[in-house]
Design a protein around this motif. Structure first.
Motif, PDB file in Angstrom:
ATOM      1  N   ASP A 169      12.414   6.366   6.352  1.00 30.18           N
ATOM      2  CA  ASP A 169      11.336   5.757   7.126  1.00 30.18           C
ATOM      3  C   ASP A 169       9.991   6.146   6.515  1.00 30.18           C
ATOM      4  N   VAL A 170       9.202   5.110   6.155  1.00 26.86           N
ATOM      5  CA  VAL A 170       7.912   5.412   5.531  1.00 26.86           C
ATOM      6  C   VAL A 170       6.766   5.490   6.548  1.00 26.86           C
ATOM      7  N   HIS A 171       7.093   5.494   7.841  1.00 25.45           N
ATOM      8  CA  HIS A 171       6.061   5.652   8.876  1.00 25.45           C
ATOM      9  C   HIS A 171       6.351   6.886   9.734  1.00 25.45           C
ATOM     10  N   PRO A 172       6.463   8.066   9.138  1.00 26.98           N
ATOM     11  CA  PRO A 172       6.880   9.221   9.936  1.00 26.98           C
ATOM     12  C   PRO A 172       5.810   9.733  10.902  1.00 26.98           C
TER      13      PRO A 172
ATOM     14  N   TYR B 299       8.544  -9.012   8.273  1.00 27.13           N
ATOM     15  CA  TYR B 299       9.389  -8.348   7.269  1.00 27.13           C
ATOM     16  C   TYR B 299       9.327  -6.831   7.449  1.00 27.13           C
ATOM     17  N   HIS B 300       8.106  -6.282   7.272  1.00 26.74           N
ATOM     18  CA  HIS B 300       7.852  -4.848   7.399  1.00 26.74           C
ATOM     19  C   HIS B 300       7.081  -4.642   8.700  1.00 26.74           C
ATOM     20  N   ARG B 301       7.050  -3.412   9.179  1.00 30.65           N
ATOM     21  CA  ARG B 301       6.254  -3.137  10.380  1.00 30.65           C
ATOM     22  C   ARG B 301       4.775  -2.996  10.025  1.00 30.65           C
TER      23      ARG B 301
ATOM     24  N   ASN C 105       2.316   4.313  12.969  1.00 29.41           N
ATOM     25  CA  ASN C 105       2.122   3.155  12.097  1.00 29.41           C
ATOM     26  C   ASN C 105       0.793   3.235  11.333  1.00 29.41           C
ATOM     27  N   PRO C 106       0.875   3.211   9.980  1.00 26.30           N
ATOM     28  CA  PRO C 106      -0.356   3.370   9.192  1.00 26.30           C
ATOM     29  C   PRO C 106      -1.086   2.055   8.883  1.00 26.30           C
ATOM     30  N   HIS C 107      -0.606   0.927   9.436  1.00 25.69           N
ATOM     31  CA  HIS C 107      -1.240  -0.370   9.135  1.00 25.69           C
ATOM     32  C   HIS C 107      -2.264  -0.720  10.217  1.00 25.69           C
ATOM     33  N   TYR C 108      -2.943   0.303  10.696  1.00 23.53           N
ATOM     34  CA  TYR C 108      -3.793   0.180  11.884  1.00 23.53           C
ATOM     35  C   TYR C 108      -5.078  -0.610  11.658  1.00 23.53           C
TER      36      TYR C 108
ATOM     37  N   PRO D 293       0.805  -1.235   0.000  1.00 24.28           N
ATOM     38  CA  PRO D 293       0.000   0.000   0.000  1.00 24.28           C
ATOM     39  C   PRO D 293       0.837   1.285   0.000  1.00 24.28           C
ATOM     40  N   HIS D 294       2.128   1.156   0.312  1.00 23.13           N
ATOM     41  CA  HIS D 294       2.985   2.346   0.241  1.00 23.13           C
ATOM     42  C   HIS D 294       3.319   2.706  -1.208  1.00 23.13           C
ATOM     43  N   PHE D 295       3.230   1.708  -2.097  1.00 25.10           N
ATOM     44  CA  PHE D 295       3.716   1.917  -3.473  1.00 25.10           C
ATOM     45  C   PHE D 295       2.725   1.373  -4.503  1.00 25.10           C
TER      46      PHE D 295
HETATM   47 ZN   LIG Z   1       4.280   0.443   6.263  1.00 25.82          ZN
END
Ligand SMILES: [Zn+2]
Length: 310
Positions: A133-136, A204-206, A139-142, A60-62
Motif C-alpha cells: 500500500d503506497v498510502h500508509p 483506477y488509483h485512489r 491519502n496523499p492526493h489531497y 507522483p509516486h514514481f
Molecule cells: Zn496514490
C-alpha cells in the motif's frame, strides 16, 4: 593608511551591494510536484522563482530521480513537498545529495504541505506498506480539493514571509487575490456539478477521494486492488460485477496507467473510460491550479452526458 581606509570602504561597498542584491533576487523555491509549484507561483508572484521536480503527467509516486534535480535542490531556499510518503520512493536521496542544509527535513526551508490540509483515508489499524500500500499515512492526493489548495497557499505564504520578511505584505496580498479567484471559481464549479450529486464512479488509483468528496461523487471501487498494487483477474471480475449491480458507467483513469484492464472493464459493463489528469501540467492546457479543475470538471460533465449516467 589611505590605502587601508580605501580598501575598508571598498569592502563596505561590496557588502552593501551584496545585501541589496540579496533583497532584490527572487526566492528560489523548489516544489516536488507541478501542483505545489503552481500554488507557490500564485502566492510568490515575481518575488519567487519556482521549479517543479515531478511533471504533472507522471505518476507522483514514481518520479525518475534525475541527477539534474540535485543541482536544482542545491540552490533552493525553500522546498515544498506533498508529504504523507507520496515522494518516499524518489525524493529523500535527492534532498540528501543536494547537500543543502536549508531544505533538509526539519529545517526552516522545508515545508511539508500535508501538515495544514485535510487528509482523508488515514488508516486506523496497522500501517500497511508491507502489503504494498503506497498510502500508509492517509491519502496523499489531497491537492484535488480546492479547499486544500487554499490551505497549501496559506502555508506557502507564511513560509515565504519568514524567508523574506521584507516582502511579507506582498505575499499576503497575493494570497488574498488567489483566495478570491479560487472562491469565485468554486461557485462556478459547484453550479456545474450540482445536477450530478451522488453520481457513482470507479477510479483506477485512489487519487480522487478529496475531489469526489468535494464535488459530490461516490467512488464504488478501484481498478487497483490496493493503492500501488496492479489489477488482478479476480479483483477485476468482482469490480465488473459490482459496476453492473450498481449500474456504474464511468471509469476515471489517471493518464500514466495502462488502459488494457480499464478498457476491458468498460467493454464488459457498457461503460466509458475517462482519462482525467490529476495534476497541473497533466495536459498542456492545464497551466495553473484553477485550470486543473476547469479542465477536469469540463471533461467529467461531458463524459457524464455522453454515457447518460445520470
Ligand atoms: Zn496514490
Amino acid at each position: 593608511m589611505r590605502n587601508r581606509s580605501a580598501s575598508f570602504l571598498a569592502s563596505c561597498l561590496a557588502l552593501l551591494l551584496a545585501a541589496a542584491g540579496e533583497a532584490r533576487a527572487a526566492v528560489n523555491v523548489v516544489a516536488s510536484t507541478e501542483d505545489l509549484a503552481a500554488i507557490a507561483r500564485e502566492v510568490g508572484g515575481d518575488k519567487v522563482k519556482v521549479d517543479a521536480i515531478g511533471r504533472g503527467y507522471q505518476d507522483p509516486h514514481f518520479v525518475e530521480a534525475k541527477p539534474s534535480f540535485i543541482f536544482t535542490l542545491n540552490k533552493a531556499q525553500l522546498l515544498v513537498v506533498v508529504g504523507r510518503e507520496l515522494e518516499i520512493g524518489w525524493l529523500p536521496p535527492l534532498i540528501l545529495q543536494s547537500r543543502n542544509a536549508k531544505i533538509q527535513p526539519g529545517a526552516d526551508g522545508y515545508l511539508d504541505a500535508s501538515l495544514t490540509v485535510k487528509i482523508l483515508e488515514i488508516p486506523t489499524g496497522q500501517i500497511t506498506r508491507a502489503m504494498g500500500d503506497v498510502h500508509p499515512l492517509g491519502n496523499p492526493h489531497y491537492w484535488l480539493d480546492p479547499g486544500n489548495g487554499r490551505r497549501i497557499a496559506r502555508a506557502i505564504q507564511q513560509k515565504l514571509a519568514q524567508v523574506r520578511p521584507g516582502d511579507a505584505a506582498y505575499f499576503e496580498a497575493r494570497y488574498a487575490d488567489f483566495d478570491k479567484r479560487l472562491a469565485d471559481a468554486e461557485k462556478r464549479w459547484d453550479a456545474m456539478m450540482a445536477p450530478y450529486k451522488g453520481l457513482k464512479v470507479v477510479t483506477y488509483h485512489r487519487s480522487w477521494p478529496n475531489f469526489t468528496k468535494r464535488f459530490g461523487l461516490e467512488v464504488i471501487g478501484y481498478v487497483e486492488p490496493r493503492p500501488g498494487i496492479p489489477p488482478s483477474p479476480s479483483h477485476t471480475l468482482e469490480l465488473i460485477a459490482e459496476m453492473k449491480r450498481q449500474n456504474v458507467k464511468l471509469l476515471l483513469v489517471e493518464p500514466y496507467f495502462d488502459l488494457k484492464t480499464p478498457n476491458s472493464i468498460a467493454r464488459e459493463t457498457g461503460g466509458k473510460v475517462l482519462v482525467m489528469p490529476p495534476s497541473v501540467g497533466g495536459e498542456k492546457e492545464i497551466t495553473d491550479y484553477v485550470k486543473l479543475f476547469d479542465y477536469d470538471l469540463d471533461l467529467l460533465v461531458k463524459a457524464i452526458k455522453e454515457v447518460g449516467a445520470h
